[in-house]
Design an enzyme around this catalytic site. Structure first.
Site, short mmCIF file in Angstrom:
data_model
loop_
_atom_site.label_atom_id
_atom_site.label_comp_id
_atom_site.label_asym_id
_atom_site.label_seq_id
_atom_site.Cartn_x
_atom_site.Cartn_y
_atom_site.Cartn_z
N ARG A 25 4.01 11.68 -7.27
CA ARG A 25 4.65 11.76 -5.95
C ARG A 25 5.96 12.55 -6.01
NH1 ARG A 25 4.92 5.89 -4.73
NH2 ARG A 25 3.47 5.84 -6.45
N THR A 48 3.39 3.12 -16.86
CA THR A 48 3.09 3.92 -15.67
C THR A 48 2.46 5.24 -16.10
OG1 THR A 48 4.05 5.16 -13.83
CG2 THR A 48 5.52 4.71 -15.66
N ASP A 101 2.82 7.94 -14.61
CA ASP A 101 3.62 9.07 -14.13
C ASP A 101 4.57 9.67 -15.17
OD1 ASP A 101 2.49 9.03 -11.62
OD2 ASP A 101 3.89 7.52 -10.88
N ARG A 143 -11.92 25.05 -2.07
CA ARG A 143 -12.42 23.68 -1.96
C ARG A 143 -11.30 22.76 -2.45
NH1 ARG A 143 -15.91 25.96 0.42
NH2 ARG A 143 -18.17 25.73 0.17
N ASP A 180 7.63 9.11 -15.57
CA ASP A 180 8.84 9.53 -14.87
C ASP A 180 10.00 8.57 -15.12
OD1 ASP A 180 7.79 7.38 -13.55
OD2 ASP A 180 7.90 8.23 -11.55
N ARG A 205 2.28 -6.01 -6.20
CA ARG A 205 3.61 -5.62 -5.71
C ARG A 205 4.10 -6.82 -4.91
NH1 ARG A 205 3.61 -0.07 -7.04
NH2 ARG A 205 1.48 0.74 -6.99
N GLN A 224 -7.53 8.48 -11.92
CA GLN A 224 -6.54 8.76 -12.97
C GLN A 224 -5.86 7.49 -13.48
OE1 GLN A 224 -4.14 12.49 -11.49
NE2 GLN A 224 -5.19 11.47 -9.84
N GLY A 228 1.88 -0.49 -10.17
CA GLY A 228 0.57 0.15 -10.36
C GLY A 228 0.06 -0.08 -11.77
N ASP A 234 9.28 1.91 -12.73
CA ASP A 234 10.72 1.71 -12.51
C ASP A 234 11.04 0.58 -11.54
OD1 ASP A 234 9.78 3.19 -10.41
OD2 ASP A 234 11.35 4.70 -10.46
P1 ATP Z 1 4.44 2.34 -10.20
O1 ATP Z 1 5.44 3.06 -9.33
O2 ATP Z 1 4.11 3.06 -11.46
O3 ATP Z 1 3.25 1.87 -9.45
P2 ATP Z 1 6.46 0.29 -10.20
O4 ATP Z 1 6.77 -0.82 -11.12
O5 ATP Z 1 7.56 1.31 -10.00
O6 ATP Z 1 5.13 0.97 -10.72
P3 ATP Z 1 6.89 -0.75 -7.55
O7 ATP Z 1 5.94 -1.06 -6.45
O8 ATP Z 1 8.02 0.16 -7.25
O9 ATP Z 1 6.01 -0.28 -8.79
O10 ATP Z 1 7.55 -2.13 -8.05
C1 ATP Z 1 6.73 -3.20 -8.49
C2 ATP Z 1 7.39 -4.51 -8.16
O11 ATP Z 1 8.66 -4.61 -8.81
C3 ATP Z 1 7.72 -4.71 -6.68
O12 ATP Z 1 6.60 -5.09 -5.91
C4 ATP Z 1 8.74 -5.83 -6.78
O13 ATP Z 1 8.12 -7.05 -7.03
C5 ATP Z 1 9.53 -5.40 -8.03
N1 ATP Z 1 10.70 -4.62 -7.60
C6 ATP Z 1 10.74 -3.33 -7.24
N2 ATP Z 1 11.96 -2.96 -6.83
C7 ATP Z 1 12.73 -4.09 -6.91
C8 ATP Z 1 14.10 -4.40 -6.62
N3 ATP Z 1 14.92 -3.47 -6.15
N4 ATP Z 1 14.52 -5.65 -6.83
C9 ATP Z 1 13.69 -6.60 -7.33
N5 ATP Z 1 12.40 -6.38 -7.60
C10 ATP Z 1 11.92 -5.15 -7.41
#
Ligand code: ATP
Length: 334
Positions: free
Chosen positions: A184, A138, A140, A258, A142, A84, A266, A23, A115
């Site tokens: 979340r 991020t 969040d 409401r 978190d 993603r 955000q 994100g 993460d």
């Molecule tokens: P946010 O949760 O803040 O949107 P994020 O980085 O946690 O950000 P995710 O959709 O969980 O978002 O992960 C982003 C990308 O990271 C995934 O689409 C994938 O390409 C890679 N990724 C996530 N988990 C794994 C994993 N276990 N192994 C390899 N790549 C991963």
């Protein structure tokens, strides 16, 4: 002002790359700018990877210069786009990505994301030996190992701006509003927003929600002369529709709230000064960590100090909301 670590450069790097993944978060642009400007000032070539891991696995990579990052420090989103990429969870695909980096003499990668993105970064570094440094990007907040993440402060201020406007209507019409903010699995955004907007109550995943407690609190407020208007901040929670379910329960208890879901507003918008400074410092420090020979680390901030945290530690531990923050929200509702 952050305390910045002084690191000795032990490696002459030819080129590094930077990508944003997951994100988007306000502040990703100043982080990219920090990486690019710091690398160029040390004579290191910098490549931008478009669309996160999706771009990396197909070699959608371009050489950046100082002008590539002009006029982006104040912009939300990410100039490198984000995505993603399910395919990156496959070790064979990550191997292919490493080969693409090696073909271009790229000797270090900076990954900016949440993460999930940092998990991909850790696996790529461990399997390929290519040094990777992660930045917590991020809204969040978190992520274990850092007290702050790029985008968190902006998201809070965006939510506050909206809620201050909603409160005008709540007061004028003596109405109760349920305002849903992002989060979340955690109430980091909701607690800070709840405190800063003077919410009547905060509903977060960390604390079991009971409609009876909310009705009791609202009745108590009326007895104290607070009237029937008010703002209840609700963290979205793991299952969508929570805020509407609470509204329905309140209707069954003779309330007519409401609902306002703040949603994606955000995530966007111009980063606050705080996020611009944090992201710029983290971006520049990522380059210093690579030059000092670090890999598989995330750049974090603790007690005002920028530091390195091993990615494995970041990913194996959960960051939980301090009980003190939960108590603080309760104290201030009274
Ligand atoms: P946010 O949760 O803040 O949107 P994020 O980085 O946690 O950000 P995710 O959709 O969980 O978002 O992960 C982003 C990308 O990271 C995934 O689409 C994938 O390409 C890679 N990724 C996530 N988990 C794994 C994993 N276990 N192994 C390899 N790549 C991963």
């Amino acid at each position: 002002m952050y305390k910045l670590p002084a690191l000795d450069a032990v490696k002459e790097l030819k080129a590094i790359a930077v990508l944003t993944s997951g994100g988007d978060a306000p502040g990703m642009n100043p982080a990219i700018r920090g990486v690019v400007r710091a690398a160029l000032s040390h004579g290191i070539r910098v490549y931008g990877v478009n669309r996160g891991y999706s771009g990396l696995i197909i070699g959608d990579i371009w050489e950046m210069n100082s002008r590539s990052v002009s006029n982006i420090v104040q912009r939300g989103g990410t100039m490198l786009k984000s995505d993603r990429c399910e395919a990156f969870k496959d070790p064979a695909v990550r191997k292919q990505a490493a080969e693409i980096l090696r073909e271009r003499d790229i000797e270090g990668l900076v990954v900016i994301g949440g993460d999930g993105s940092l998990t991909g970064a850790a696996l790529l570094a461990e399997e390929s030996g290519i040094p990777v440094v992660g930045l917590p990007g991020t809204i969040d907040n978190d992520i274990h190992g850092t007290e702050d993440t790029i985008g968190f402060d902006t998201a809070i201020n965006t939510a506050l701006d909206a809620i201050d406007k909603i409160r005008d209507t709540a007061l004028s019409h003596e109405r109760l509003f349920l305002v849903e903010v992002m989060g979340r699995d955690s109430g980091f955004i909701a607690t800070q927003v709840g405190i800063a907007c003077g919410a009547e109550m905060v509903v977060i995943p960390e604390v079991e929600f009971k409609i009876e407690s909310l009705c009791f609190q609202l009745a108590n407020n009326r007895v104290k002369g607070k009237g029937s208007s008010g703002i209840i901040v609700v963290a979205e929670g793991p299952r969508s529709g929570l805020t509407y379910r609470i509204a329905q329960q309140l209707e069954e208890h003779d309330q007519a709230p409401r609902v306002c879901i703040l949603g994606h507003i955000q995530r966007g918008g111009s980063p606050t000064g705080h996020d611009r400074v944090l992201a710029s410092c983290m971006g520049a420090m990522a380059v210093d960590y690579l030059r000092a020979g670090y890999s598989s680390i995330m750049v974090g901030v603790q007690k005002g100090e920028i530091l390195d945290v091993p990615l494995r530690e970041v990913l194996e531990r959960n960051k939980s909301l301090d009980r003190e923050w939960i108590e603080m929200t309760r104290l201030l509702h009274k």
